[in-house]
Scaffold this motif. Structure first.
Motif, short mmCIF file in Angstrom:
data_model
loop_
_atom_site.label_atom_id
_atom_site.label_comp_id
_atom_site.label_asym_id
_atom_site.label_seq_id
_atom_site.Cartn_x
_atom_site.Cartn_y
_atom_site.Cartn_z
N THR A 27 0.81 -1.21 0.00
CA THR A 27 0.00 0.00 0.00
C THR A 27 0.84 1.26 0.00
O THR A 27 0.31 2.35 0.01
CB THR A 27 -0.95 0.05 1.22
N GLY A 28 2.14 1.13 -0.03
CA GLY A 28 3.02 2.30 -0.06
C GLY A 28 2.77 3.12 -1.31
O GLY A 28 2.21 2.68 -2.30
N CYS A 29 3.20 4.35 -1.27
CA CYS A 29 2.97 5.28 -2.37
C CYS A 29 4.17 5.25 -3.30
O CYS A 29 5.19 5.86 -3.00
CB CYS A 29 2.74 6.68 -1.79
N GLY A 30 4.08 4.53 -4.41
CA GLY A 30 5.16 4.48 -5.38
C GLY A 30 5.12 5.70 -6.26
O GLY A 30 4.12 6.37 -6.39
N GLN A 31 6.25 6.02 -6.89
CA GLN A 31 6.26 7.19 -7.76
C GLN A 31 6.28 6.74 -9.21
O GLN A 31 5.24 6.51 -9.79
CB GLN A 31 7.44 8.07 -7.42
N ASP A 32 7.44 6.57 -9.79
CA ASP A 32 7.52 6.26 -11.21
C ASP A 32 7.03 4.86 -11.54
O ASP A 32 6.69 4.58 -12.68
CB ASP A 32 8.95 6.43 -11.72
N ASP A 33 7.01 3.95 -10.55
CA ASP A 33 6.59 2.59 -10.83
C ASP A 33 5.09 2.40 -10.71
O ASP A 33 4.59 1.32 -10.86
CB ASP A 33 7.31 1.61 -9.90
N VAL A 108 5.93 23.51 -12.45
CA VAL A 108 7.07 22.60 -12.58
C VAL A 108 6.55 21.20 -12.89
O VAL A 108 5.43 20.84 -12.50
CB VAL A 108 7.94 22.56 -11.28
N ALA A 109 7.34 20.42 -13.57
CA ALA A 109 6.95 19.04 -13.90
C ALA A 109 6.79 18.24 -12.60
O ALA A 109 7.60 18.38 -11.67
CB ALA A 109 7.99 18.40 -14.79
N ASP A 110 5.75 17.44 -12.52
CA ASP A 110 5.46 16.68 -11.30
C ASP A 110 4.52 15.54 -11.65
O ASP A 110 4.24 15.29 -12.83
CB ASP A 110 4.83 17.60 -10.25
N GLU A 111 4.01 14.87 -10.63
CA GLU A 111 3.01 13.82 -10.79
C GLU A 111 1.89 14.05 -9.79
O GLU A 111 2.14 14.34 -8.64
CB GLU A 111 3.61 12.44 -10.57
N GLY A 120 -3.37 8.53 -10.93
CA GLY A 120 -2.37 9.58 -11.07
C GLY A 120 -2.28 10.06 -12.49
O GLY A 120 -2.86 9.49 -13.42
N ALA A 121 -1.55 11.16 -12.65
CA ALA A 121 -1.31 11.72 -13.97
C ALA A 121 0.00 12.50 -13.93
O ALA A 121 0.35 13.08 -12.90
CB ALA A 121 -2.45 12.66 -14.38
N ARG A 122 0.70 12.47 -15.03
CA ARG A 122 1.91 13.28 -15.14
C ARG A 122 1.48 14.74 -15.30
O ARG A 122 0.47 15.04 -15.93
CB ARG A 122 2.73 12.84 -16.34
N LEU A 123 2.28 15.62 -14.72
CA LEU A 123 2.01 17.05 -14.81
C LEU A 123 3.22 17.71 -15.46
O LEU A 123 4.17 18.09 -14.77
CB LEU A 123 1.78 17.64 -13.41
N VAL A 143 -5.04 14.15 -1.97
CA VAL A 143 -4.67 14.38 -3.37
C VAL A 143 -3.39 15.20 -3.29
O VAL A 143 -3.37 16.27 -2.69
CB VAL A 143 -5.78 15.13 -4.13
N GLU A 144 -2.31 14.68 -3.86
CA GLU A 144 -0.99 15.28 -3.68
C GLU A 144 -0.16 15.25 -4.95
O GLU A 144 -0.54 14.63 -5.94
CB GLU A 144 -0.23 14.52 -2.60
N THR A 145 0.98 15.93 -4.87
CA THR A 145 2.00 15.82 -5.92
C THR A 145 3.15 14.99 -5.34
O THR A 145 3.38 15.02 -4.12
CB THR A 145 2.54 17.20 -6.35
#
Length: 158
Positions: A27-33, A108-111, A120-123, A143-145
């Motif tokens: 349940t951890g919050c992964g980023q790019d994966d 700035v670029a983010d997710e 999620g979505a790329r920003l 809801v976060e970046t």
């Protein structure tokens, strides 16, 4: 069959700890994966919310254009500039079952990530990114970046 020299309670405790660790890590919050992170667009990143016109279209009648955005019950728009969030961070309440679209534009670029729904979505810098979903789970969801680690708002589904 019991292993010689081991007690059933010790094995049960070990299995319980292993199961809990697996659940916490899963349940951890992964980023790019995170497979739910979508390319920037206004297209939904979850199952599409049907529009009334699409659901009631009959054979021989024209269907809505593919570029027509789906109707949503609640549109939430957030802008991030120099780590300042507009509107300011707070709680946004929606009713269970409503279709929700969250659109975020960041300087700035983010997710973007919606906890609990794992969407999620790329920003890309200066361009909006969106997620669209049916609010089918009740509770409080952040809801976060990811990169800048900003909490944009808390989504309350009742």
């Amino acid at each position: 069959m019991p292993v010689p020299g081991s007690r059933p309670t010790t094995r049960s405790a070990a299995l319980l700890v292993t199961g809990l660790l697996t659940a916490v890590l899963a349940t951890g919050c992964g980023q790019d994966d995170d497979p739910s992170v979508a390319a920037p667009s206004t297209a939904p990143t979850s199952a599409p919310v049907p529009t009334p016109s699409a659901a009631s279209a009959t054979a021989g009648s024209p269907t809505p254009a593919a570029s027509t955005p789906a109707a949503v019950d609640r549109e939430i728009t957030v802008t991030i500039a120099k780590k300042r969030i507009t509107p300011p961070t707070g709680r946004v309440t929606v009713t269970k079952g409503q279709s929700v679209r969250i659109t975020v534009t960041s300087d700035v670029a983010d997710e973007l990530h919606v906890h609990g729904y794992d969407l999620g979505a790329r920003l890309p810098a200066g361009k909006p990114g969106s997620v669209e979903f049916r609010a089918d789970k009740t509770g409080l969801f952040e809801v976060e970046t990811h990169e800048t680690e900003l909490v944009l708002f808390q989504l309350v589904v009742r």
